[in-house]
Scaffold this active site. Sequence first.
Site, short mmCIF file in Angstrom:
data_model
loop_
_atom_site.label_atom_id
_atom_site.label_comp_id
_atom_site.label_asym_id
_atom_site.label_seq_id
_atom_site.Cartn_x
_atom_site.Cartn_y
_atom_site.Cartn_z
N TYR A 181 0.85 -1.19 0.00
CA TYR A 181 0.00 0.00 0.00
C TYR A 181 0.88 1.24 0.00
CZ TYR A 181 -3.58 3.34 1.58
OH TYR A 181 -4.42 4.41 1.69
N ASP A 190 -0.57 15.69 6.27
CA ASP A 190 -1.50 15.05 5.35
C ASP A 190 -2.74 15.92 5.18
OD1 ASP A 190 -2.79 13.19 3.74
OD2 ASP A 190 -3.51 12.00 5.43
N ASP A 204 -3.08 5.34 -2.48
CA ASP A 204 -3.98 6.36 -1.94
C ASP A 204 -3.89 7.59 -2.85
OD1 ASP A 204 -5.21 8.38 -0.51
OD2 ASP A 204 -4.02 8.14 1.30
N ASP A 223 -5.98 10.20 -2.66
CA ASP A 223 -6.69 11.31 -2.01
C ASP A 223 -8.03 11.56 -2.72
OD1 ASP A 223 -4.71 11.53 -0.13
OD2 ASP A 223 -3.79 13.32 -0.97
N HIS A 248 -7.35 4.32 -4.62
CA HIS A 248 -8.64 4.73 -4.04
C HIS A 248 -8.78 6.24 -4.06
CE1 HIS A 248 -7.17 5.93 -0.01
NE2 HIS A 248 -6.49 4.80 0.06
N GLU A 307 -11.37 9.36 -2.53
CA GLU A 307 -12.22 9.57 -1.36
C GLU A 307 -13.22 10.69 -1.57
OE1 GLU A 307 -9.46 12.04 1.67
OE2 GLU A 307 -8.56 10.23 0.81
N CYS A 346 -6.36 14.14 7.20
CA CYS A 346 -6.24 12.76 7.68
C CYS A 346 -7.60 12.24 8.12
CB CYS A 346 -5.25 12.70 8.85
SG CYS A 346 -5.19 11.09 9.66
N ARG A 348 -13.32 5.39 -1.35
CA ARG A 348 -13.25 5.55 0.11
C ARG A 348 -14.30 6.57 0.55
NH1 ARG A 348 -8.11 8.08 3.55
NH2 ARG A 348 -9.38 9.57 4.72
N GLU A 385 -13.71 4.66 6.05
CA GLU A 385 -12.68 5.15 6.97
C GLU A 385 -13.24 5.42 8.36
OE1 GLU A 385 -9.85 5.11 7.94
OE2 GLU A 385 -8.67 6.66 6.94
N ASN A 407 -9.04 -0.35 7.30
CA ASN A 407 -7.82 0.40 7.61
C ASN A 407 -7.45 0.17 9.07
OD1 ASN A 407 -5.72 2.21 7.87
ND2 ASN A 407 -6.98 4.04 7.66
#
Length: 304
Positions: free
Chosen positions: A51, A65, A92, A94, A119, A121, A129, A164, A194, A216
């Site tokens: 990942y 982040d 990831d 974002d 992914h 989101e 985060c 996500r 998440e 996660n």
Amino acid sequence: MPGLFSSNVTPTDRRTAFRKALTSGTIQRLPGAFSPLVARAIQEAGLDGVYVSGAVVAADLALPDIGLTTLTEVAGRSRQIARATDLPVLVDADTGFGEPMSAARTVSELEDAGVAGCHLEDQVNPKRCGHLDGKEVVPTELMLRRITAAVNERRDDSFVICARTDAAAVEGIDSAIERAKAYADAGADLIFTEALHTPADFEKFRAAVDTPLLANMTEFGKTELLSASTLQDIGYNAVIYPVTTLRIAMGQVEAALSDIAETGTQTGWIDRMQHRSRLYELLRYSEYNAFDTDVFTYTRPDDN
């Protein structure tokens, strides 16, 4: 084992294997890699995938982040990591680094980087985060446009597009479930919800959503840390440990540097270091050396 300079397994083959594994009944364990060398160690440890965490890419650049990294930075690091392993790499991405057209370009760039999937989101851009308070999510309709744009741009049908949702912490689990169903209908192959808190939350989500699910297990967040076997029993298909290797490494680095600052020597840490011989083994130093010898011992015939 990868070739000396890149993986011997094609991106399509890795993507196809990842898709098949997600419906195999065996949960796929994907630790985060903050470097290509860590990705190689993940493969040698016998884990199932790698990942690439957006939080880790940002942290490695000494940034928080909060959406400061660029597509170029994430795609570049992802390409380096995918090169060093035969395992599927999930990235990831974002919010897709912008709005729907940016999400489409993100998929294109990550396909070219050789990874197995990414992914996207449903947070407001710029994101934060997922285990911090104060998150905001976009309307469902906007996230559906992100997913649709990504799916339409995908050239390799085996590339895994994961959606996500951060809605559980903002609007509640029921809203997150409804979003997940809509995201799957829009073409998402995998759903990542998440910041769920308890096993009961994971069970509720699994009971309501038919699409493969990703959990996660990040440390110091809102989620109770569950074992892969527990998540598999609940019915989850994949689990990520996004920041674990970075936190372990940085914890050791800071402790060692503090000791060196105090004592002026690293001798107390020798037994806790990766030995040079093991590093060379992981780097496959002897294979490169053999390759180099084969090339440079060649004697050119006399031109006369």
